[in-house]
Scaffold this motif. Structure first.
Motif, PDB file in Angstrom:
ATOM      1  N   GLN A 271       0.559  -1.188   0.341  1.00  0.00           N
ATOM      2  CA  GLN A 271      -0.154  -0.117   0.045  1.00  0.00           C
ATOM      3  C   GLN A 271       0.937   1.678  -0.291  1.00  0.00           C
ATOM      4  O   GLN A 271       1.909   0.995   0.250  1.00  0.00           O
ATOM      5  N   PRO A 272       0.280   2.182  -0.634  1.00  0.00           N
ATOM      6  CA  PRO A 272       1.635   3.514  -0.262  1.00  0.00           C
ATOM      7  C   PRO A 272       1.470   3.932   0.846  1.00  0.00           C
ATOM      8  O   PRO A 272       1.000   3.790   2.141  1.00  0.00           O
ATOM      9  N   ASP A 273       2.719   4.380   1.429  1.00  0.00           N
ATOM     10  CA  ASP A 273       3.538   4.631   2.010  1.00  0.00           C
ATOM     11  C   ASP A 273       4.152   5.363   1.780  1.00  0.00           C
ATOM     12  O   ASP A 273       6.115   5.237   2.209  1.00  0.00           O
ATOM     13  N   PRO A 274       4.405   6.906   1.748  1.00  0.00           N
ATOM     14  CA  PRO A 274       5.614   8.145   1.519  1.00  0.00           C
ATOM     15  C   PRO A 274       6.371   7.964   2.540  1.00  0.00           C
ATOM     16  O   PRO A 274       7.871   8.199   1.909  1.00  0.00           O
ATOM     17  N   GLY A 275       6.158   7.696   3.772  1.00  0.00           N
ATOM     18  CA  GLY A 275       7.972   6.971   4.831  1.00  0.00           C
ATOM     19  C   GLY A 275       8.421   6.511   4.121  1.00  0.00           C
ATOM     20  O   GLY A 275       9.689   6.764   4.679  1.00  0.00           O
ATOM     21  N   LEU A 276       8.158   5.213   4.301  1.00  0.00           N
ATOM     22  CA  LEU A 276       8.499   4.249   3.927  1.00  0.00           C
ATOM     23  C   LEU A 276       9.540   4.670   2.424  1.00  0.00           C
ATOM     24  O   LEU A 276      10.803   4.723   2.450  1.00  0.00           O
ATOM     25  N   GLY A 277       9.013   5.096   1.577  1.00  0.00           N
ATOM     26  CA  GLY A 277       9.824   5.200   0.651  1.00  0.00           C
ATOM     27  C   GLY A 277      10.451   6.706   0.915  1.00  0.00           C
ATOM     28  O   GLY A 277      11.878   6.541  -0.479  1.00  0.00           O
ATOM     29  N   ALA A 278      10.278   7.218   1.268  1.00  0.00           N
ATOM     30  CA  ALA A 278      10.944   8.248   0.944  1.00  0.00           C
ATOM     31  C   ALA A 278      12.560   7.515   2.621  1.00  0.00           C
ATOM     32  O   ALA A 278      13.595   8.061   1.749  1.00  0.00           O
ATOM     33  N   ARG A 279      12.758   6.575   3.445  1.00  0.00           N
ATOM     34  CA  ARG A 279      13.565   6.346   3.936  1.00  0.00           C
ATOM     35  C   ARG A 279      14.612   5.449   3.069  1.00  0.00           C
ATOM     36  O   ARG A 279      15.520   5.323   2.975  1.00  0.00           O
TER      37      ARG A 279
ATOM     38  N   GLN B 202      -5.892   5.552  -9.334  1.00  0.00           N
ATOM     39  CA  GLN B 202      -6.804   4.632  -9.719  1.00  0.00           C
ATOM     40  C   GLN B 202      -6.188   3.423  -9.589  1.00  0.00           C
ATOM     41  O   GLN B 202      -6.693   2.368  -9.819  1.00  0.00           O
ATOM     42  N   ALA B 203      -4.569   2.957 -10.212  1.00  0.00           N
ATOM     43  CA  ALA B 203      -4.492   2.217  -9.993  1.00  0.00           C
ATOM     44  C   ALA B 203      -4.651   1.082  -8.469  1.00  0.00           C
ATOM     45  O   ALA B 203      -4.746   0.043  -8.127  1.00  0.00           O
ATOM     46  N   ARG B 204      -4.243   2.093  -7.303  1.00  0.00           N
ATOM     47  CA  ARG B 204      -4.371   1.463  -5.658  1.00  0.00           C
ATOM     48  C   ARG B 204      -6.169   1.177  -6.138  1.00  0.00           C
ATOM     49  O   ARG B 204      -6.232   0.131  -4.683  1.00  0.00           O
ATOM     50  N   GLU B 205      -6.800   2.169  -6.776  1.00  0.00           N
ATOM     51  CA  GLU B 205      -8.140   1.765  -6.316  1.00  0.00           C
ATOM     52  C   GLU B 205      -8.882   0.450  -7.023  1.00  0.00           C
ATOM     53  O   GLU B 205      -9.301  -0.430  -6.723  1.00  0.00           O
ATOM     54  N   ASP B 206      -8.073   0.358  -8.201  1.00  0.00           N
ATOM     55  CA  ASP B 206      -8.518  -0.823  -8.943  1.00  0.00           C
ATOM     56  C   ASP B 206      -7.969  -2.010  -7.906  1.00  0.00           C
ATOM     57  O   ASP B 206      -8.676  -3.023  -8.137  1.00  0.00           O
ATOM     58  N   ALA B 207      -6.520  -2.339  -7.836  1.00  0.00           N
ATOM     59  CA  ALA B 207      -6.095  -3.009  -6.983  1.00  0.00           C
ATOM     60  C   ALA B 207      -7.038  -3.611  -5.860  1.00  0.00           C
ATOM     61  O   ALA B 207      -7.248  -5.056  -5.555  1.00  0.00           O
TER      62      ALA B 207
ATOM     63  N   MET C 275       0.357  -1.841  -8.388  1.00  0.00           N
ATOM     64  CA  MET C 275      -0.596  -0.616  -8.497  1.00  0.00           C
ATOM     65  C   MET C 275      -1.171  -0.960  -6.752  1.00  0.00           C
ATOM     66  O   MET C 275      -1.236   0.504  -6.441  1.00  0.00           O
ATOM     67  N   ALA C 276      -0.826  -1.747  -6.060  1.00  0.00           N
ATOM     68  CA  ALA C 276      -1.516  -1.767  -4.697  1.00  0.00           C
ATOM     69  C   ALA C 276      -0.475  -0.760  -4.073  1.00  0.00           C
ATOM     70  O   ALA C 276      -1.552   0.119  -3.514  1.00  0.00           O
ATOM     71  N   SER C 277      -0.267  -0.462  -4.495  1.00  0.00           N
ATOM     72  CA  SER C 277       1.289   0.180  -3.908  1.00  0.00           C
ATOM     73  C   SER C 277       1.140   1.960  -4.060  1.00  0.00           C
ATOM     74  O   SER C 277       1.888   2.947  -4.124  1.00  0.00           O
ATOM     75  N   GLY C 278       0.878   2.196  -5.264  1.00  0.00           N
ATOM     76  CA  GLY C 278      -0.170   3.264  -5.370  1.00  0.00           C
ATOM     77  C   GLY C 278       0.896   3.726  -6.688  1.00  0.00           C
ATOM     78  O   GLY C 278       0.657   5.416  -6.887  1.00  0.00           O
TER      79      GLY C 278
END
Length: 310
Positions: A100-108, A275-280, A220-223
């Motif tokens: 799932q989208p995790d901006p903090g994890l992505g930034a780290r 949209q990818a996240r929503e569809d996933a 997709m699930a990761s947005g």
């Protein structure tokens, strides 16, 4: 109900089910015999005879067969004469809580890679012929001419990895490309979250394979904004311009153009990812997959109770 994944030379479970009159459901994600042919490593002689006959036995013994794509279903019907009413298409799915989208994890993750501001492409998968890493690397060489700060991370391992490392050297882009080798599942989550753009490169094939790439659903699930080759089941999942971008398979120029477009257009990137996240979540989660799989099990059990031979 007994549920088993199709694999070469295994028929013990199907035989036991036949003996005990238990309904057997087969999970068919690939025809390994045909895949070995595609890879130029065909089974021959008695090994091929044995593999063919055991697969025929398993397909006959199974009450229901779960296929990962319509292409897999068509292949079983045409090549192995499996009746259509025995086949159920269930594309692969994804744990939308893990991915799932995790901006903090992505930034780290980006900080740990010293890539805080670089446009970042990520590929996750095994390095085999049906993953077109060569075209991806050639396309990325084109991208670098316009986006010299862009970086590409290729996550995974396989028979083609060393050759692809050498190709990146030959293309003069090795300094902008990282090959991680095999990593654990948590690291896959980290790398995908770090990406700006995620790619699914598939080569042009004379005969389409039964692809249901896990990487696509994880992206997709990761947005993430996805760029994918328009081959096989990918075309059914990715709606061009809605939840990702599609490009012709094996076309490095089109792939480079799509990547450049997403690097330059942040709003498009974000819209496609949302949209990818929503569809996933709506269509490709484990929850919806398991509910459909349970229905297959109930159907197989009922057919067994009724004494049918489908």
């Amino acid at each position: 109900v007994v549920f088993e994944r199709n694999s070469l030379y295994n028929a013990g479970v199907a035989m036991a089910c036949q003996k005990r009159n238990l309904p057997c459901v087969m999970f068919f994600d690939a025809d390994q015999i045909a895949e070995l042919d595609f890879m130029g490593k065909p089974l021959t002689g008695l090994l091929r005879w044995r593999a063919v006959n055991l697969l025929r036995y398993n397909l006959s013994a199974a009450r229901r067969i779960v296929c990962v794509s319509d292409i897999a279903k068509a292949h079983l019907m045409k090549t192995w004469d499996v009746p259509a009413d025995k086949l159920v298409v269930l594309p692969n799915a994804v744990d939308v809580k893990r991915f799932q989208p995790d901006p903090g994890l992505g930034a780290r993750t980006r900080a740990s890679l010293s890539l805080t501001t670089n446009p970042l492409l990520v590929f996750v998968g095994s390095f085999y012929q049906w993953h077109d890493i060569a075209t991806l690397l050639k396309a990325f060489a084109v991208v670098l001419k316009k986006q010299p700060d862009a970086r590409l991370i290729l996550v995974g391992d396989g028979t083609e990895r060393e050759r692809m490392i050498q190709l990146s050297v030959d293309l003069g882009i090795a300094d902008a490309v990282r090959f991680t080798g095999f990593v654990g599942r948590e690291d896959v989550v980290r790398y995908v979250n770090a990406a700006d753009i995620a790619v699914v490169p598939v080569p042009k094939m004379e005969r389409e394979m039964w692809l249901s790439p896990m990487k696509l659903f994880e992206y997709m699930a990761s947005g993430k904004a996805v760029v994918a080759s328009a081959m096989g089941q990918v075309r059914d999942v990715v709606k061009d311009g809605e939840n990702g971008l599609l490009v012709p398979p094996g076309d490095e120029s089109a792939l480079a153009e799509a990547v450049n477009r997403l690097i330059e257009d942040v709003s498009l990137r974000e819209r496609l990812g949302m949209q990818a996240r929503e569809d996933a979540v709506r269509y490709h989660s484990w929850e919806q997959y398991l509910s459909r799989l349970e229905a297959v099990f109930r159907d197989a059990h009922l057919s067994s109770m009724q004494g049918t031979t489908k």
